[in-house]
Design an enzyme around this catalytic site. Sequence first.
Site, PDB file in Angstrom:
ATOM      1  N   ASP B  29       2.365   0.236   0.327  1.00  0.00           N
ATOM      2  CA  ASP B  29       2.398   1.657   0.631  1.00  0.00           C
ATOM      3  C   ASP B  29       2.006   1.796   2.103  1.00  0.00           C
ATOM      4  O   ASP B  29       1.442   0.857   2.685  1.00  0.00           O
ATOM      5  CB  ASP B  29       1.401   2.399  -0.268  1.00  0.00           C
ATOM      6  CG  ASP B  29       1.327   3.880   0.054  1.00  0.00           C
ATOM      7  OD1 ASP B  29       2.380   4.494   0.342  1.00  0.00           O
ATOM      8  OD2 ASP B  29       0.204   4.431   0.042  1.00  0.00           O
ATOM      9  N   ASP B  31       0.753   5.161   4.213  1.00  0.00           N
ATOM     10  CA  ASP B  31      -0.386   5.992   4.602  1.00  0.00           C
ATOM     11  C   ASP B  31      -1.602   5.648   3.745  1.00  0.00           C
ATOM     12  O   ASP B  31      -1.522   5.647   2.515  1.00  0.00           O
ATOM     13  CB  ASP B  31      -0.022   7.474   4.454  1.00  0.00           C
ATOM     14  CG  ASP B  31      -0.939   8.357   5.280  1.00  0.00           C
ATOM     15  OD1 ASP B  31      -1.425   7.902   6.326  1.00  0.00           O
ATOM     16  OD2 ASP B  31      -1.171   9.503   4.862  1.00  0.00           O
TER      17      ASP B  31
END
Lengths: 308, 308
Positions: B29, B31
């Site tokens: 992922d 952020d």
Amino acid sequence: MSGSGSKCVRLSGPLVKPLLDSVDCVLFDCDGVIWRGNQAVAGAPQVINLLKERGKRVLFVTNNSTKTRSMYAEKMSALGFNVTEDEVFGTAFCCAAYLQTVCALRGKVYLLGSAAMQQELQAVGIQHVGVGPDHVSGTQQDWANVPLDPDVKAVVVGFDEHFSYMKLNRALQYLLQNDCLFVGTNRDSRLPLEGGKAVPGTGCLLQAVEAAAQRQAQTVGKPSRFMFDCLAARFGVQPERCMMVGDRLDTDILLGSNCGLKTLLTLTGVSTVAEAEAHRASGCAQRQGMVPDFYVESIADLLPALQG
Amino acid sequence: MSGSGSKCVRLSGPLVKPLLDSVDCVLFDCDGVIWRGNQAVAGAPQVINLLKERGKRVLFVTNNSTKTRSMYAEKMSALGFNVTEDEVFGTAFCCAAYLQTVCALRGKVYLLGSAAMQQELQAVGIQHVGVGPDHVSGTQQDWANVPLDPDVKAVVVGFDEHFSYMKLNRALQYLLQNDCLFVGTNRDSRLPLEGGKAVPGTGCLLQAVEAAAQRQAQTVGKPSRFMFDCLAARFGVQPERCMMVGDRLDTDILLGSNCGLKTLLTLTGVSTVAEAEAHRASGCAQRQGMVPDFYVESIADLLPALQG
């Protein structure tokens, strides 16, 4: 435990008069019950006016938050109903009453709502900010740091045609403050219009704000019992001598069941007998509250008994 | 049935190398994992670049729909990551891929979304309408009769800072047509920002449209497995030789569990070890998918094993 065999009965002929004799107060939903759009349901003004002439207390209970009491009274008079504004309980009025009495709110409201809600808040001396357009600008950082009014102590969500991402964001920023109250007028997801058309209802806006805030709003509209408590306190209504008449099983009839009222579904609006029967047949306790005691094609079906 | 005793283990020291040896592909992922806002997590570029030098396939999987693949690649390069755009799977790209491949869409999209989504749709030859401001005017009847593009065959909801009542209404009018597809990028209800701040996420907008339409959208973002299927098809990824690294239990870790991947929670973002432990202790089968196999304070904790 209520004998389900005696529920969802078609109300006609000899059944009407004993039912009317058993109540002192009749509550009517408005749209889909006494009018559709800007037209009275045929015979509805006569039914309402005769009920009052026969000594019944007649009150109106609507989830629509876009009109004040006086706007409702004006519309009703124009359509031939003999009604005064203190007999009308809309969510704009009840929401203001809720904030004033139940919440004892000291502070301003951030209002996602209409001019009518604005007026009802003003009428009870509650200040508010937020009504009207609020378009987005700037960056995500700007949105997160949007200036907040330090006197705001409640976010109130009603029908707001100017709903926008920026309003949703502003509501979130207020609701991130733990002491900020969160109140919605109602959860209706659509406003039904003539010809099977519909536009999004307040429930959609409320769900967006609830998702952002990760909090549930307290709602004042049907099927929440606050509207009944509000009118019962003002008029001394006894639940067991009161009947709720509506076109929606999930709001009107459920409110009636929640408050121990007799319930009458009218088929001039949203819900059908088939839906009521499906709730009854489901065996699901939660759904039994959406089964009306009686149903009519139209409230005009009450007319012969009242005229007789 | 997975021995819960061996889950949610702190990954450190001698445990790191065997885990990395057991996978050929690592999904990150973005952020809260490799960057926060506009700053790389300390050590993250080295970790990514060394994994690639050691022969691992490294791919990026993000629910954020506001950037195209090339925008992501550009941001990553600027932060020191050695990444090409075909290694990035954002929901703007994946949503376009989903409409093209799974839905075989023939027709236009009514798009609640950003310029990035617009560009990814254009890249696969899908026409769209709706991007930009859409302010309300007229009456409820006008809204219900708003002109619709007859070629629109899908409503797509992504992050849209111009979200408005009128857009919600237009989406409803399209979705009242039974053959209209309904797709959302993701259900994240907030976009977390630095300093504990947050703004409303796509999930709020999607819930509003779902409430109006009384239909559930198909979502492409995590934890829906489409994003994994998308990258697995392109790169021949074997689930049992793949690890998902993320900061959110309800999206990243759940995606990994849903797809049979190894899972690693990093604590530089949203979720905490306490939350993971609470899921594990709940005894609720549904929540076990949100318990990671391992956790680290930061992905920089992988660095010693990669440098050794």
